[in-house]
Design an enzyme around this catalytic site. Structure first.
Site, mmCIF file in Angstrom:
data_model
loop_
_atom_site.group_PDB
_atom_site.id
_atom_site.type_symbol
_atom_site.label_atom_id
_atom_site.label_comp_id
_atom_site.label_asym_id
_atom_site.label_seq_id
_atom_site.Cartn_x
_atom_site.Cartn_y
_atom_site.Cartn_z
ATOM 1 N N CYS A 113 0.812 -1.226 0.000
ATOM 2 C CA CYS A 113 0.000 0.000 0.000
ATOM 3 C C CYS A 113 0.843 1.272 0.000
ATOM 4 C CB CYS A 113 -0.951 0.005 1.195
ATOM 5 S SG CYS A 113 -2.105 -1.375 1.137
ATOM 6 N N HIS A 251 -3.634 7.381 2.003
ATOM 7 C CA HIS A 251 -3.986 6.024 1.582
ATOM 8 C C HIS A 251 -5.407 5.739 2.073
ATOM 9 C CE1 HIS A 251 -4.036 1.862 0.776
ATOM 10 N NE2 HIS A 251 -3.842 1.457 2.017
ATOM 11 N N ASN A 281 -10.129 0.024 -0.588
ATOM 12 C CA ASN A 281 -8.667 0.085 -0.486
ATOM 13 C C ASN A 281 -8.061 -0.498 -1.762
ATOM 14 O OD1 ASN A 281 -5.970 -0.299 0.105
ATOM 15 N ND2 ASN A 281 -6.311 -1.098 2.163
HETATM 16 O O1 UT7 Z 1 -4.001 -1.089 3.400
HETATM 17 C C1 UT7 Z 1 -3.192 -1.549 4.430
HETATM 18 C C2 UT7 Z 1 -3.668 -1.047 5.683
HETATM 19 N N1 UT7 Z 1 -4.850 -1.761 6.108
HETATM 20 C C3 UT7 Z 1 -5.578 -1.208 7.023
HETATM 21 O O2 UT7 Z 1 -5.272 -0.113 7.398
HETATM 22 C C4 UT7 Z 1 -6.732 -1.967 7.633
HETATM 23 C C5 UT7 Z 1 -6.778 -1.652 9.091
HETATM 24 N N2 UT7 Z 1 -7.818 -2.307 9.811
HETATM 25 C C6 UT7 Z 1 -9.132 -1.979 9.688
HETATM 26 O O3 UT7 Z 1 -9.477 -1.153 8.880
HETATM 27 C C7 UT7 Z 1 -10.117 -2.616 10.628
HETATM 28 O O4 UT7 Z 1 -9.423 -3.303 11.643
HETATM 29 C C8 UT7 Z 1 -11.099 -3.581 9.935
HETATM 30 C C9 UT7 Z 1 -12.052 -2.808 9.063
HETATM 31 C C10 UT7 Z 1 -10.304 -4.571 9.071
HETATM 32 C C11 UT7 Z 1 -11.898 -4.369 10.953
HETATM 33 O O5 UT7 Z 1 -12.575 -3.493 11.830
HETATM 34 P P1 UT7 Z 1 -12.570 -3.788 13.404
HETATM 35 O O6 UT7 Z 1 -13.430 -2.760 14.008
HETATM 36 O O7 UT7 Z 1 -11.126 -3.842 13.815
HETATM 37 O O8 UT7 Z 1 -13.294 -5.192 13.497
HETATM 38 P P2 UT7 Z 1 -12.733 -6.576 14.002
HETATM 39 O O9 UT7 Z 1 -11.757 -7.159 13.045
HETATM 40 O O10 UT7 Z 1 -12.287 -6.422 15.415
HETATM 41 O O11 UT7 Z 1 -14.064 -7.458 13.956
HETATM 42 C C12 UT7 Z 1 -15.187 -7.129 14.751
HETATM 43 C C13 UT7 Z 1 -16.294 -8.119 14.483
HETATM 44 C C14 UT7 Z 1 -15.859 -9.573 14.592
HETATM 45 O O12 UT7 Z 1 -16.911 -10.282 15.203
HETATM 46 P P3 UT7 Z 1 -16.853 -10.679 16.761
HETATM 47 O O13 UT7 Z 1 -15.607 -11.515 16.886
HETATM 48 O O14 UT7 Z 1 -16.760 -9.390 17.490
HETATM 49 O O15 UT7 Z 1 -18.131 -11.423 16.953
HETATM 50 C C15 UT7 Z 1 -15.742 -10.021 13.162
HETATM 51 O O16 UT7 Z 1 -15.976 -11.400 13.009
HETATM 52 O O17 UT7 Z 1 -16.801 -7.955 13.143
HETATM 53 C C16 UT7 Z 1 -16.825 -9.225 12.488
HETATM 54 N N3 UT7 Z 1 -16.569 -9.019 11.066
HETATM 55 C C17 UT7 Z 1 -17.550 -8.798 10.175
HETATM 56 N N4 UT7 Z 1 -18.883 -8.730 10.297
HETATM 57 C C18 UT7 Z 1 -19.612 -8.469 9.186
HETATM 58 C C19 UT7 Z 1 -15.372 -8.977 10.427
HETATM 59 N N5 UT7 Z 1 -15.576 -8.730 9.125
HETATM 60 C C20 UT7 Z 1 -16.903 -8.619 8.938
HETATM 61 C C21 UT7 Z 1 -17.708 -8.361 7.808
HETATM 62 N N6 UT7 Z 1 -19.045 -8.292 7.983
HETATM 63 N N7 UT7 Z 1 -17.197 -8.156 6.579
#
Ligand code: UT7
Length: 324
Positions: A113, A251, A281
């Site tokens: 990225c 980004h 992204n």
């Molecule tokens: O380009 C390189 C740089 N990349 C980034 O900067 C990405 C950085 N990270 C992020 O943007 C965020 O961490 C994410 C968008 C990837 C995830 O957001 P989050 O608030 O950190 O969510 P999480 O991974 O902690 O997941 C929370 C919940 C989980 O469920 P439980 O365990 O709390 O029951 C996941 O299973 O959301 C669930 N989940 C989803 N639910 C519906 C994860 N993906 C999805 C989805 N739809 N697509």
């Protein structure tokens, strides 16, 4: 001294535009979750015949036209990608062939990225040697082809596309306070974090292309800290401050990262270009794509001070300060 002046921007997107609702038909997710956690509403997905090389070439054509040049004026192509058309040759040489540019220097840069920021620093340094005069700097990706479409935590986050700029070597006696061009760049890498964002394959390990894997929450935490720090460092290098900045072109990974980073630097959100809602992204393409959008819609004007920033797998991260 020689400065690399940005004289044109361009971008290209695949024809197919996919909404969150359409994704939710095949992936266990919802429009509400994706919008709330990321700000993403749409992404473009490459179809048959659309590749990193063809998208990169389309973006490059638009940037060359915006610069008032023709392809054969270009003597250097630096293309940032993590999704090349083939393991080799470099996709930059495919762009060269598609644009029918005769002899030039053409190679790819792989910093995921942050690749476009790495490519800008490399091209700027090569122009300032005096050897090259007009560089195409491209970020192009087809991440849809390395996504695990069974993994809802990653597949909803990415899209395909390309952005390009033309940098031209100009003689300049101006100080950074009023000079046009690339005023400062600052890059970092920290390979201790390889396992937080990676692809689980490659020519030398599995002999396969592999799929993207990410520990999103950890990446998020590092992103806000690293991006605000490197923007400050690049402004310091240019002898400027956040008060001098007209636009930040970040980004486009997550709207919450854009907000938190701007807040940490004391920058008003209305000076931040946001396209993550439309493109998701697009890795190395995201910064030049957003730069092209905000240039063509008239927000970014000649003379504006723009800070570009990105962070990605490696980790790698960087920023560039450019006066348009
Ligand atoms: O380009 C390189 C740089 N990349 C980034 O900067 C990405 C950085 N990270 C992020 O943007 C965020 O961490 C994410 C968008 C990837 C995830 O957001 P989050 O608030 O950190 O969510 P999480 O991974 O902690 O997941 C929370 C919940 C989980 O469920 P439980 O365990 O709390 O029951 C996941 O299973 O959301 C669930 N989940 C989803 N639910 C519906 C994860 N993906 C999805 C989805 N739809 N697509």
């Amino acid at each position: 001294m020689i400065r690399s002046v940005l004289t044109g921007t361009g971008s290209a997107l695949p024809v197919r535009r996919v909404s969150n609702a359409e994704l939710a038909e095949t992936v266990d997710t919802s429009d509400a979750w994706i919008v709330e956690r990321t700000g993403i509403r749409f992404r473009h997905i490459a179809g048959p015949g659309e590749t990193t090389g063809t998208l990169g070439a389309d973006a490059a054509r638009a940037a060359i036209a915006a610069a008032g040049l023709v392809p054969t004026d270009i003597d250097l192509i630096v293309l940032a990608t993590a999704t090349p058309d083939q393991t080799f040759p470099a996709t930059a040489t495919k762009v060269q062939a598609l644009l029918e540019i005769g002899d030039c220097v053409a190679f790819d840069v792989a910093a995921v990225c942050s690749g476009f920021l790495y490519a800008v620093q490399v091209a700027d340094a090569m122009l300032r040697t005096g050897i090259h005069k007009r560089a195409l700097v491209i970020g192009a990706e087809t991440f849809s082809r390395i996504l695990d479409w069974e993994d809802r935590a990653t597949c909803v986050l990415f899209g395909d596309g390309a952005g390009a700029i033309v940098l031209e070597a100009h003689d300049s006696d101006d100080t950074p306070a009023d000079a046009r061009g690339v005023l400062a760049t600052r890059l970092h890498a920290d390979g201790r974090h390889n396992d937080l964002l990676y692809v689980d394959g490659g020519p030398s390990t599995t002999g396969t292309v592999g799929k993207l894997r990410m520990k999103g929450r950890e990446v998020f935490r590092h992103a806000v800290t690293n991006l605000s720090a490197v923007m400050g460092e690049s402004l310091d290098l240019a002898g400027l401050t956040t008060a001098d900045v007209d636009w930040v072109v970040p980004h486009q990974a997550n709207a919450r990262i854009l907000d938190a980073t701007a807040r940490k630097l004391g920058l008003s959100p209305d000076r931040v270009v946001v396209t993550v809602d439309q493109h998701a992204n697009t890795s190395a393409a995201s910064v030049p794509l957003a730069l092209d959008v905000a240039t063509r819609d008239g927000r970014i004007k000649r003379g504006h001070l723009v800070v570009l920033e990105a962070m990605g797998g490696g980790f790698t991260w960087g920023a560039a300060v450019i006066r348009m």
